[in-house]
Design a protein around this motif. Structure first.
Motif, PDB file in Angstrom:
ATOM      1  N   THR A 176       1.613   3.582   0.798  1.00 25.72           N
ATOM      2  CA  THR A 176       0.362   3.572   2.007  1.00 25.72           C
ATOM      3  C   THR A 176       0.776   2.918   3.219  1.00 25.72           C
ATOM      4  O   THR A 176       1.541   1.640   3.228  1.00 25.72           O
ATOM      5  CB  THR A 176      -0.606   2.758   1.120  1.00 25.72           C
ATOM      6  N   MET A 177       0.453   3.282   4.022  1.00 23.06           N
ATOM      7  CA  MET A 177       0.717   2.663   5.454  1.00 23.06           C
ATOM      8  C   MET A 177      -0.738   1.938   6.191  1.00 23.06           C
ATOM      9  O   MET A 177      -1.852   2.444   6.008  1.00 23.06           O
ATOM     10  CB  MET A 177       0.780   3.761   6.573  1.00 23.06           C
ATOM     11  N   VAL A 178      -0.337   0.642   5.995  1.00 23.18           N
ATOM     12  CA  VAL A 178      -1.562  -0.403   6.276  1.00 23.18           C
ATOM     13  C   VAL A 178      -1.605  -0.458   7.780  1.00 23.18           C
ATOM     14  O   VAL A 178      -0.416  -1.093   8.464  1.00 23.18           O
ATOM     15  CB  VAL A 178      -1.463  -1.788   5.529  1.00 23.18           C
ATOM     16  N   VAL A 179      -2.460  -0.095   8.372  1.00 20.14           N
ATOM     17  CA  VAL A 179      -2.419  -0.064   9.963  1.00 20.14           C
ATOM     18  C   VAL A 179      -3.114  -1.316  10.494  1.00 20.14           C
ATOM     19  O   VAL A 179      -4.145  -1.838   9.815  1.00 20.14           O
ATOM     20  CB  VAL A 179      -3.463   0.970  10.590  1.00 20.14           C
ATOM     21  N   THR A 180      -2.296  -2.396  11.287  1.00 21.30           N
ATOM     22  CA  THR A 180      -2.646  -3.514  11.629  1.00 21.30           C
ATOM     23  C   THR A 180      -3.152  -3.563  13.341  1.00 21.30           C
ATOM     24  O   THR A 180      -3.956  -4.206  13.614  1.00 21.30           O
ATOM     25  CB  THR A 180      -1.422  -4.516  11.540  1.00 21.30           C
ATOM     26  N   LYS A 181      -2.733  -2.532  13.964  1.00 19.36           N
ATOM     27  CA  LYS A 181      -3.113  -2.326  15.412  1.00 19.36           C
ATOM     28  C   LYS A 181      -2.971  -0.803  15.847  1.00 19.36           C
ATOM     29  O   LYS A 181      -1.973  -0.308  15.655  1.00 19.36           O
ATOM     30  CB  LYS A 181      -2.424  -3.215  16.204  1.00 19.36           C
TER      31      LYS A 181
ATOM     32  N   GLU B  99       0.861   0.105  15.051  1.00 14.85           N
ATOM     33  CA  GLU B  99       1.621  -1.070  14.366  1.00 14.85           C
ATOM     34  C   GLU B  99       1.267  -1.180  12.810  1.00 14.85           C
ATOM     35  O   GLU B  99      -0.093  -0.997  12.387  1.00 14.85           O
ATOM     36  CB  GLU B  99       1.221  -2.463  14.923  1.00 14.85           C
ATOM     37  N   CYS B 100       2.190  -1.152  11.902  1.00 15.62           N
ATOM     38  CA  CYS B 100       1.577  -1.081  10.510  1.00 15.62           C
ATOM     39  C   CYS B 100       2.919  -1.790   9.696  1.00 15.62           C
ATOM     40  O   CYS B 100       3.791  -1.986  10.200  1.00 15.62           O
ATOM     41  CB  CYS B 100       1.365   0.232  10.265  1.00 15.62           C
ATOM     42  N   HIS B 101       2.660  -1.733   8.375  1.00 17.32           N
ATOM     43  CA  HIS B 101       3.469  -2.188   7.342  1.00 17.32           C
ATOM     44  C   HIS B 101       3.138  -1.119   6.076  1.00 17.32           C
ATOM     45  O   HIS B 101       1.985  -0.463   5.998  1.00 17.32           O
ATOM     46  CB  HIS B 101       3.658  -3.537   6.934  1.00 17.32           C
ATOM     47  N   ILE B 102       4.411  -0.823   5.481  1.00 18.37           N
ATOM     48  CA  ILE B 102       4.457   0.085   4.545  1.00 18.37           C
ATOM     49  C   ILE B 102       4.283  -0.620   2.939  1.00 18.37           C
ATOM     50  O   ILE B 102       4.909  -1.401   2.942  1.00 18.37           O
ATOM     51  CB  ILE B 102       5.314   1.291   4.463  1.00 18.37           C
ATOM     52  N   ILE B 103       3.465  -0.193   2.130  1.00 19.69           N
ATOM     53  CA  ILE B 103       3.491  -0.819   0.808  1.00 19.69           C
ATOM     54  C   ILE B 103       3.311   0.280  -0.196  1.00 19.69           C
ATOM     55  O   ILE B 103       3.050   1.405   0.087  1.00 19.69           O
ATOM     56  CB  ILE B 103       2.166  -1.702   0.608  1.00 19.69           C
ATOM     57  N   LYS B 104       3.498  -0.153  -1.439  1.00 15.38           N
ATOM     58  CA  LYS B 104       3.476   0.828  -2.472  1.00 15.38           C
ATOM     59  C   LYS B 104       2.128   1.553  -3.025  1.00 15.38           C
ATOM     60  O   LYS B 104       1.135   0.463  -2.908  1.00 15.38           O
ATOM     61  CB  LYS B 104       4.025   0.502  -3.906  1.00 15.38           C
ATOM     62  N   SER B 105       1.768   2.530  -2.936  1.00 18.77           N
ATOM     63  CA  SER B 105       0.152   3.007  -3.235  1.00 18.77           C
ATOM     64  C   SER B 105      -0.126   2.606  -4.594  1.00 18.77           C
ATOM     65  O   SER B 105       0.568   2.565  -5.664  1.00 18.77           O
ATOM     66  CB  SER B 105       0.384   4.567  -3.236  1.00 18.77           C
ATOM     67  N   ASP B 106      -1.498   2.243  -4.823  1.00 22.25           N
ATOM     68  CA  ASP B 106      -2.000   2.164  -5.940  1.00 22.25           C
ATOM     69  C   ASP B 106      -2.345   3.175  -6.865  1.00 22.25           C
ATOM     70  O   ASP B 106      -2.848   4.300  -6.337  1.00 22.25           O
ATOM     71  CB  ASP B 106      -3.617   1.458  -5.663  1.00 22.25           C
ATOM     72  N   SER B 107      -1.866   2.956  -8.090  1.00 18.74           N
ATOM     73  CA  SER B 107      -1.943   4.328  -9.012  1.00 18.74           C
ATOM     74  C   SER B 107      -3.197   4.567  -9.512  1.00 18.74           C
ATOM     75  O   SER B 107      -3.252   5.542 -10.058  1.00 18.74           O
ATOM     76  CB  SER B 107      -0.870   4.007 -10.085  1.00 18.74           C
ATOM     77  N   LEU B 108      -4.209   3.867  -9.401  1.00  9.52           N
ATOM     78  CA  LEU B 108      -5.700   4.076  -9.894  1.00  9.52           C
ATOM     79  C   LEU B 108      -6.562   4.814  -8.939  1.00  9.52           C
ATOM     80  O   LEU B 108      -7.694   5.092  -9.241  1.00  9.52           O
ATOM     81  CB  LEU B 108      -6.246   2.824 -10.288  1.00  9.52           C
ATOM     82  N   ILE B 109      -6.169   5.098  -7.660  1.00 10.91           N
ATOM     83  CA  ILE B 109      -7.078   5.719  -6.568  1.00 10.91           C
ATOM     84  C   ILE B 109      -6.600   6.780  -5.988  1.00 10.91           C
ATOM     85  O   ILE B 109      -5.265   7.195  -6.461  1.00 10.91           O
ATOM     86  CB  ILE B 109      -7.421   4.787  -5.366  1.00 10.91           C
TER      87      ILE B 109
END
Length: 125
Positions: free
Chosen positions: A106-111, A88-98
């Motif tokens: 970026t896929m943020v895994v919640t479960k 289970e996840c949600h997708i966000i825009k990746s940080d350009s500084l890393i």
């Protein structure tokens, strides 16, 4: 009588504040949670995921703190060995500084739902 009329606006203001604090807004992250399946690779510098169905590649952020642990429990001899996962996840825009800047999202895994070394037949294989 005068005291109760003067305190009426204060009482109304307190009631409004209490009602406003009791509402539980649904965060944007909660609304956009989805189940996604694909190949996950982990190593010292890269945490990546490839969606089997769409072919999109994502940087992975493990907010559940279980994905990296489960991957490490396989005790691979070399890093970056792919495993099949369902999360289970949600997708966000990746940080350009890393380093995640190399990935559009970026896929943020919640479960973590499933992790296995056996990659199923089909688009993942």
């Amino acid at each position: 009588m005068n005291i109760s009329i003067k305190s009426l606006p204060l009482l109304m203001l307190c009631s409004i504040v209490i009602l406003a604090c009791n509402t539980k807004p649904v965060s944007v992250e909660k609304k956009n949670i989805r189940v996604i399946k694909g190949l996950y690779s982990y190593g010292p510098e890269i945490k990546s995921f490839t969606d089997c169905e769409e072919g999109n590649e994502y940087w992975v952020a493990d907010s559940a703190k279980t994905l990296e642990l489960a991957y490490n429990n396989f005790n691979f001899e070399k890093p970056y060995e792919p495993v099949y996962i369902e999360v289970e996840c949600h997708i966000i825009k990746s940080d350009s500084l890393i380093i995640a800047a190399d990935f559009d999202s970026t896929m943020v895994v919640t479960k973590l739902l499933k992790i296995t070394k056996e990659i199923p037949d089909g688009p993942c294989n």
